[in-house]
Design an enzyme around this catalytic site. Structure first.
Site, PDB file in Angstrom:
ATOM      1  N   SER A 107      18.549  -0.309 -26.271  1.00 35.61           N
ATOM      2  CA  SER A 107      19.053   1.397 -26.320  1.00 35.61           C
ATOM      3  C   SER A 107      19.726   1.267 -27.617  1.00 35.61           C
ATOM      4  O   SER A 107      20.725   0.481 -28.074  1.00 35.61           O
ATOM      5  CB  SER A 107      19.681   1.568 -25.345  1.00 35.61           C
ATOM      6  OG  SER A 107      20.245   2.883 -25.366  1.00 35.61           O
TER       7      SER A 107
ATOM      8  N   GLU B 107       5.067   0.545 -21.368  1.00 33.17           N
ATOM      9  CA  GLU B 107       5.230   1.960 -21.299  1.00 33.17           C
ATOM     10  C   GLU B 107       4.306   2.420 -22.350  1.00 33.17           C
ATOM     11  O   GLU B 107       3.666   3.419 -22.142  1.00 33.17           O
ATOM     12  CB  GLU B 107       6.573   2.188 -21.660  1.00 33.17           C
ATOM     13  CG  GLU B 107       7.659   2.025 -20.406  1.00 33.17           C
ATOM     14  CD  GLU B 107       9.148   2.640 -20.902  1.00 33.17           C
ATOM     15  OE1 GLU B 107       9.902   2.501 -19.802  1.00 33.17           O
ATOM     16  OE2 GLU B 107       9.355   2.549 -21.772  1.00 33.17           O
TER      17      GLU B 107
ATOM     18  N   THR C  51       0.992  -1.445  -0.030  1.00 35.33           N
ATOM     19  CA  THR C  51       0.050  -0.132  -0.040  1.00 35.33           C
ATOM     20  C   THR C  51       0.900   1.331  -0.107  1.00 35.33           C
ATOM     21  O   THR C  51       1.860   1.118   0.529  1.00 35.33           O
ATOM     22  CB  THR C  51      -0.893  -0.065   1.140  1.00 35.33           C
ATOM     23  OG1 THR C  51      -0.327   0.222   2.433  1.00 35.33           O
ATOM     24  CG2 THR C  51      -1.739  -1.168   1.295  1.00 35.33           C
ATOM     25  N   HIS C  52       0.581   2.192  -0.933  1.00 31.51           N
ATOM     26  CA  HIS C  52       1.269   3.529  -0.880  1.00 31.51           C
ATOM     27  C   HIS C  52       2.564   2.974  -1.415  1.00 31.51           C
ATOM     28  O   HIS C  52       3.631   3.838  -1.484  1.00 31.51           O
ATOM     29  CB  HIS C  52       1.659   4.318   0.320  1.00 31.51           C
ATOM     30  CG  HIS C  52       0.410   4.479   1.392  1.00 31.51           C
ATOM     31  ND1 HIS C  52      -0.669   5.541   0.979  1.00 31.51           N
ATOM     32  CD2 HIS C  52      -0.471   3.772   2.201  1.00 31.51           C
ATOM     33  CE1 HIS C  52      -1.739   5.576   1.801  1.00 31.51           C
ATOM     34  NE2 HIS C  52      -1.530   4.522   2.451  1.00 31.51           N
TER      35      HIS C  52
ATOM     36  N   LYS D  18      20.673  -2.182 -21.974  1.00 31.58           N
ATOM     37  CA  LYS D  18      19.723  -1.861 -21.871  1.00 31.58           C
ATOM     38  C   LYS D  18      18.467  -2.879 -22.268  1.00 31.58           C
ATOM     39  O   LYS D  18      18.552  -3.451 -23.383  1.00 31.58           O
ATOM     40  CB  LYS D  18      19.147  -0.504 -22.301  1.00 31.58           C
ATOM     41  CG  LYS D  18      19.929   0.546 -21.699  1.00 31.58           C
ATOM     42  CD  LYS D  18      19.619   0.813 -20.028  1.00 31.58           C
ATOM     43  CE  LYS D  18      18.120   1.228 -19.985  1.00 31.58           C
ATOM     44  NZ  LYS D  18      17.838   2.644 -20.817  1.00 31.58           N
TER      45      LYS D  18
END
Length: 476
Positions: A296, A309, A174-175, A302
């Site tokens: 990348s 996304e 949570t949070h 990468k």
């Protein structure tokens, strides 16, 4: 020589030819400006409706024959012509003309080329207003069925992951702070529940859009004795619209579908955010399949989570279509207004975006791998068992607020000593509350914390396994 034409004469100029004129051009004294032609044309995007437009036209043709407006020979000719137009469009051999305003007029123009003047009879008792509204509803019926099927494929991917990872424990958050241990399978099944509600929203929208507006004319109905119930039967509509003004100007169903798509994309975006976080080197909870990631152009090491996304980014796009449609409709007087042409690009793009997002995520989820050692180690640290201690003291007779304060002090003690709750001895625990007894040590295990959540909807293994079996049966 002075002109003999009287001032104020309204004698119309004769047109050299009517060839190529719009179907509605009879009232106009000059041809449409080329800028207006380009600005108002919709054929470049509404041509995807061709199959549903022809479907509606076939039903309308049969209805006109039933009403005695078309002879059997005329109806047969029109049906044969429409089927030929359908074949040309299916095979991508249909030639659009510069003057085709939209797919409806393009089809009528080609139909008339094929069958002659009788092609002009097809539009009897029909307006593009009720025609377009019918096409959109027919189109959405099929598109929503396809989307629901893809949502089930995504649900099956989650269920498959839940089955493969049953028994693996992870931190629940949570949070974005570690809170309590949960089963990984419980987490995956949470998305199955969300997607089921998304399917429900689409089914609800279908109830209200599955009403036939054809026969409403431009706005007032039709002067011909058409049997609308018969037309509805031909098109598998369970109901017909009851107010012609509303029927041609209603786009509630578009808004409702866009709203359902927006909620769906919100769910997919939440999933995407978790996958992005979990695939990072900071979390390392999951490994995404290489085939769903990119690299990348500069940094060789990468592995970027581009798919989630992009889903996260495209969510805003679908939200925008919903708000745009609401804004378009909010000031329109009854009945039809050309503003409504703006519904199609928004609807088409939102549907395309949602369909593609669901489809690609189903494949990605099916192929991801949970990093078991990392997630289980994460569930062992960070005071994850604090609530277990508080609940233990409650069962010993203390008020929860008091136990909350006591365990908060124990957590502070662990932070200062750089230790975990499970490392504490019974003697250390008794310094904070005399109610702690030997059986408290059973509370300081992750598996014990999981198994105690055995109620319906909890993360206990038995409860999760039962829900998993139910979903497997439901989605089989």
């Amino acid at each position: 020589m002075k002109s003999t034409r009287r001032r104020g004469s309204t004698k119309p100029k004769a047109r050299a030819s009517t060839k190529g004129l719009k179907a509605w051009a009879g009232r106009f004294g000059e041809e449409t400006n080329r800028l207006v032609e380009a600005f108002t044309a919709s054929v470049q995007f509404d041509q995807r409706l061709y199959s549903w437009d022809i479907q509606g036209s076939l039903a309308h043709c049969r209805t006109l024959q039933r009403a005695g407006i078309l002879t059997a020979t005329e109806a047969k000719t029109l049906i044969r012509g429409l089927e030929q137009v359908q074949a040309e469009l299916d095979r991508k051999r249909f030639r659009f003309h510069p003057g085709d305003e939209d797919i409806h007029m393009a089809i009528e123009r080609r139909l008339t080329e094929l069958v002659g003047p009788v092609g002009g009879k097809l539009h009897t008792g029909r307006s593009r207003n009720d025609q377009v509204a019918t096409d959109l509803r027919l189109y959405l019926r099929d598109m929503l069925a396809t989307l629901r099927s893809r949502l089930e494929a995504l649900q099956r991917a989650f269920v498959s992951q839940a089955r493969a990872n049953l028994g693996i424990v992870m931190p629940g958050y949570t949070h974005l702070q570690r809170a309590q241990p949960v089963l990984v399978s419980h987490h995956w099944l949470a998305y199955v529940e969300m997607l089921e509600r998304d399917k429900g929203r689409l089914a609800d929208a279908l109830v209200r859009l599955n009403v036939m507006p054809l026969g409403s004319g431009a706005l007032a109905g039709t002067n011909y004795p058409v049997d609308r119930q018969y037309t509805a039967q031909l098109l598998s509509f369970p109901a017909v619209s009851q107010n012609s003004l509303d029927a041609v100007s209603d786009r509630d169903f578009v808004v409702e579908v866009l709203a359902a798509l927006a909620v769906l994309m919100m769910h997919l975006s939440r999933l995407s955010e978790e996958l992005i976080l979990w695939a990072s080197q900071e979390f390392r909870f999951v490994d995404l399949p290489d085939r769903f990631c990119t690299g990348s152009s500069m940094m060789p090491q990468k592995k970027n989570p581009d798919v989630p996304e992009l889903v996260r980014g495209k969510t805003g796009r679908v939200y925008g279509h919903l708000m745009g449609m609401l804004t378009t409709l909010k000031g329109l007087p009854l009945s039809y207004n050309r503003d409504m042409q703006e519904d199609k690009e928004a609807l088409f793009d939102a549907l395309d975006t949602a369909q593609a997002s669901v489809e690609v995520l189903a494949e990605l989820v099916q192929g991801l791998r949970v990093n078991r050692p990392v997630v289980e180690q994460a569930a062992e640290v960070g005071g994850m068992l604090a609530t277990e201690l508080a609940d233990y003291l409650v069962l010993k007779g203390l008020p929860f607020r008091e136990t909350h304060a006591i365990v908060g002090q124990i957590v502070r003690y662990c932070i200062e000593k750089r230790r975990e709750l499970a490392d504490l001895s019974l003697g250390e625990l008794k310094r904070f509350a005399k109610q702690f007894e030997a059986d408290v040590m059973e509370r300081l295990t992750v598996q014990g914390a999981i198994e105690r959540k055995s109620q319906t909807g909890g993360t206990g293994r038995q409860a999760v396994a039962a829900r998993l079996v139910a979903w497997e049966k439901r989605l089989a």
